[in-house]
Write a protein that holds these residues in place. Structure first.
Motif, PDB file in Angstrom:
ATOM      1  N   ASP A 190       0.895  -1.346  -0.121  1.00 13.01           N
ATOM      2  CA  ASP A 190      -0.028   0.115  -0.129  1.00 13.01           C
ATOM      3  C   ASP A 190       0.762   1.206   0.037  1.00 13.01           C
ATOM      4  O   ASP A 190       0.420   2.306  -0.052  1.00 13.01           O
ATOM      5  N   GLY A 191       2.219   1.049   0.049  1.00 12.24           N
ATOM      6  CA  GLY A 191       3.139   2.330  -0.014  1.00 12.24           C
ATOM      7  C   GLY A 191       3.464   2.852   1.321  1.00 12.24           C
ATOM      8  O   GLY A 191       4.199   3.951   1.378  1.00 12.24           O
ATOM      9  N   TYR A 192       3.175   2.264   2.320  1.00 14.46           N
ATOM     10  CA  TYR A 192       4.019   2.573   3.749  1.00 14.46           C
ATOM     11  C   TYR A 192       5.245   2.385   3.960  1.00 14.46           C
ATOM     12  O   TYR A 192       5.770   1.321   3.362  1.00 14.46           O
ATOM     13  N   SER A 193       6.113   3.513   4.380  1.00 16.44           N
ATOM     14  CA  SER A 193       7.448   3.200   4.903  1.00 16.44           C
ATOM     15  C   SER A 193       7.355   1.950   6.106  1.00 16.44           C
ATOM     16  O   SER A 193       6.607   1.802   6.650  1.00 16.44           O
ATOM     17  N   ASN A 194       8.677   1.487   6.209  1.00 21.48           N
ATOM     18  CA  ASN A 194       8.802   0.683   7.249  1.00 21.48           C
ATOM     19  C   ASN A 194       8.641   1.393   8.547  1.00 21.48           C
ATOM     20  O   ASN A 194       8.129   0.475   9.523  1.00 21.48           O
ATOM     21  N   ARG A 195       9.103   2.555   8.750  1.00 16.37           N
ATOM     22  CA  ARG A 195       8.767   3.122  10.001  1.00 16.37           C
ATOM     23  C   ARG A 195       7.242   3.497  10.086  1.00 16.37           C
ATOM     24  O   ARG A 195       6.823   3.076  11.310  1.00 16.37           O
ATOM     25  N   LYS A 196       6.475   3.634   9.259  1.00 14.74           N
ATOM     26  CA  LYS A 196       5.200   3.730   9.433  1.00 14.74           C
ATOM     27  C   LYS A 196       4.450   2.518   9.531  1.00 14.74           C
ATOM     28  O   LYS A 196       3.537   2.276  10.420  1.00 14.74           O
ATOM     29  N   ILE A 197       5.026   1.300   9.133  1.00 11.62           N
ATOM     30  CA  ILE A 197       4.510   0.166   9.047  1.00 11.62           C
ATOM     31  C   ILE A 197       4.694  -0.240  10.681  1.00 11.62           C
ATOM     32  O   ILE A 197       3.748  -0.914  11.148  1.00 11.62           O
ATOM     33  N   GLY A 198       5.841  -0.106  11.237  1.00 13.91           N
ATOM     34  CA  GLY A 198       5.872  -0.589  12.605  1.00 13.91           C
ATOM     35  C   GLY A 198       5.046   0.467  13.362  1.00 13.91           C
ATOM     36  O   GLY A 198       4.548  -0.229  14.469  1.00 13.91           O
ATOM     37  N   SER A 199       4.882   1.495  13.051  1.00  8.89           N
ATOM     38  CA  SER A 199       3.916   2.530  14.090  1.00  8.89           C
ATOM     39  C   SER A 199       2.452   1.848  13.940  1.00  8.89           C
ATOM     40  O   SER A 199       2.030   2.005  15.044  1.00  8.89           O
ATOM     41  N   MET A 243      11.428  -7.356   6.029  1.00 10.79           N
ATOM     42  CA  MET A 243      11.300  -6.680   4.644  1.00 10.79           C
ATOM     43  C   MET A 243      12.673  -7.368   3.930  1.00 10.79           C
ATOM     44  O   MET A 243      12.727  -7.780   2.791  1.00 10.79           O
ATOM     45  N   GLN A 244      13.851  -7.453   4.616  1.00 11.08           N
ATOM     46  CA  GLN A 244      14.977  -8.124   4.006  1.00 11.08           C
ATOM     47  C   GLN A 244      14.862  -9.365   3.811  1.00 11.08           C
ATOM     48  O   GLN A 244      15.296  -9.969   2.654  1.00 11.08           O
ATOM     49  N   LEU A 245      14.336 -10.116   4.647  1.00 10.92           N
ATOM     50  CA  LEU A 245      13.855 -11.548   4.471  1.00 10.92           C
ATOM     51  C   LEU A 245      12.915 -11.782   3.363  1.00 10.92           C
ATOM     52  O   LEU A 245      13.302 -12.931   2.723  1.00 10.92           O
ATOM     53  N   PHE A 246      11.892 -10.770   3.431  1.00  9.69           N
ATOM     54  CA  PHE A 246      10.876 -11.004   2.337  1.00  9.69           C
ATOM     55  C   PHE A 246      11.815 -10.745   0.734  1.00  9.69           C
ATOM     56  O   PHE A 246      11.581 -11.621  -0.060  1.00  9.69           O
ATOM     57  N   GLY A 267      14.879 -11.058  -0.018  1.00  2.00           N
ATOM     58  CA  GLY A 267      15.728 -12.322  -0.329  1.00  2.00           C
ATOM     59  C   GLY A 267      15.011 -13.668  -0.434  1.00  2.00           C
ATOM     60  O   GLY A 267      15.907 -14.708  -0.747  1.00  2.00           O
ATOM     61  N   SER A 268      13.719 -13.826  -0.408  1.00  2.00           N
ATOM     62  CA  SER A 268      13.088 -15.088  -0.694  1.00  2.00           C
ATOM     63  C   SER A 268      12.954 -15.178  -2.202  1.00  2.00           C
ATOM     64  O   SER A 268      13.290 -14.295  -2.892  1.00  2.00           O
ATOM     65  N   ASP A 269      12.616 -16.335  -2.638  1.00  2.00           N
ATOM     66  CA  ASP A 269      12.548 -16.662  -4.052  1.00  2.00           C
ATOM     67  C   ASP A 269      10.888 -16.025  -4.588  1.00  2.00           C
ATOM     68  O   ASP A 269      10.597 -16.492  -5.437  1.00  2.00           O
ATOM     69  N   TYR A 270      10.120 -15.166  -3.672  1.00  2.00           N
ATOM     70  CA  TYR A 270       8.946 -14.991  -3.943  1.00  2.00           C
ATOM     71  C   TYR A 270       8.775 -13.413  -4.076  1.00  2.00           C
ATOM     72  O   TYR A 270       9.609 -12.749  -3.485  1.00  2.00           O
ATOM     73  N   SER A 271       8.053 -12.704  -4.689  1.00  2.00           N
ATOM     74  CA  SER A 271       7.489 -11.541  -4.763  1.00  2.00           C
ATOM     75  C   SER A 271       6.630 -11.120  -3.600  1.00  2.00           C
ATOM     76  O   SER A 271       6.171 -12.062  -2.866  1.00  2.00           O
ATOM     77  N   PHE A 272       6.754  -9.801  -3.317  1.00  2.00           N
ATOM     78  CA  PHE A 272       5.852  -9.507  -2.102  1.00  2.00           C
ATOM     79  C   PHE A 272       4.589  -9.908  -2.440  1.00  2.00           C
ATOM     80  O   PHE A 272       3.974 -10.585  -1.149  1.00  2.00           O
ATOM     81  N   LYS A 273       3.855  -9.954  -3.438  1.00  2.00           N
ATOM     82  CA  LYS A 273       2.569 -10.044  -3.633  1.00  2.00           C
ATOM     83  C   LYS A 273       2.432 -11.617  -3.577  1.00  2.00           C
ATOM     84  O   LYS A 273       1.449 -12.149  -3.016  1.00  2.00           O
ATOM     85  N   GLU A 274       3.292 -12.386  -4.228  1.00  3.51           N
ATOM     86  CA  GLU A 274       3.290 -13.966  -3.939  1.00  3.51           C
ATOM     87  C   GLU A 274       3.091 -14.337  -2.535  1.00  3.51           C
ATOM     88  O   GLU A 274       2.626 -15.253  -2.172  1.00  3.51           O
ATOM     89  N   LEU A 275       4.126 -13.579  -1.629  1.00  2.00           N
ATOM     90  CA  LEU A 275       4.296 -13.853  -0.246  1.00  2.00           C
ATOM     91  C   LEU A 275       2.910 -13.469   0.313  1.00  2.00           C
ATOM     92  O   LEU A 275       2.468 -14.687   1.143  1.00  2.00           O
TER      93      LEU A 275
END
Length: 135
Positions: A38-47, A60-63, A65-73
């Motif tokens: 949805d376009g949120y920054s990592n800081r905003k997601i945490g908040s 986010m780094q683990l995602f 580094g995975s073999d999947y896109s964010f949408k696929e995950l």
């Protein structure tokens, strides 16, 4: 627009301290992914989710580094998502549990006249093998 409500923080910990204190559950992972898409920054997601920005950064780094896109995950079921990220921990469980046990005693003393968090933090530092820092 975000459809998630802010998660209420609870003491002694938000997760099941015995086996999940050091991991985010699959629904938390899906919320991180949704907010990121949805376009949120990592800081905003945490908040929004009530978790550390560093935890969000790590996942986010683990995602990435995975073999999947964010949408696929995001499309994976919770069991598959849990299996992919089950071994990653964000906390030292022993150290965290020690702090949570200490908080239980501090919480009982909160209504005592003259109570200060600084006093109890200093007491915690003296008692703990590896105390968390104040800052």
């Amino acid at each position: 627009m975000c459809h998630f409500k802010k998660i209420k923080k609870e003491l002694p910990c938000r997760f099941n301290c015995s086996d999940m204190a050091n991991k985010l559950d699959p629904m938390d992972l899906k919320q991180i992914l949704t907010l990121h898409l949805d376009g949120y920054s990592n800081r905003k997601i945490g908040s929004v989710l009530g978790i550390s920005r560093n935890t969000v950064n790590t996942y986010m780094q683990l995602f990435a580094g995975s073999d999947y896109s964010f949408k696929e995950l995001l499309d994976l079921d919770t069991a598959a998502l849990s299996e992919l990220f089950s071994s990653h921990t964000t906390l030292d469980a022993t150290r965290h549990n020690e702090l949570m046990l200490y908080f239980e005693g501090v919480n009982k003393a909160r209504n005592h006249p003259g109570f200060t968090f600084l006093y109890h933090y200093q007491q915690y530092v003296e008692l703990a093998a590896e105390p968390y820092s104040y800052t």
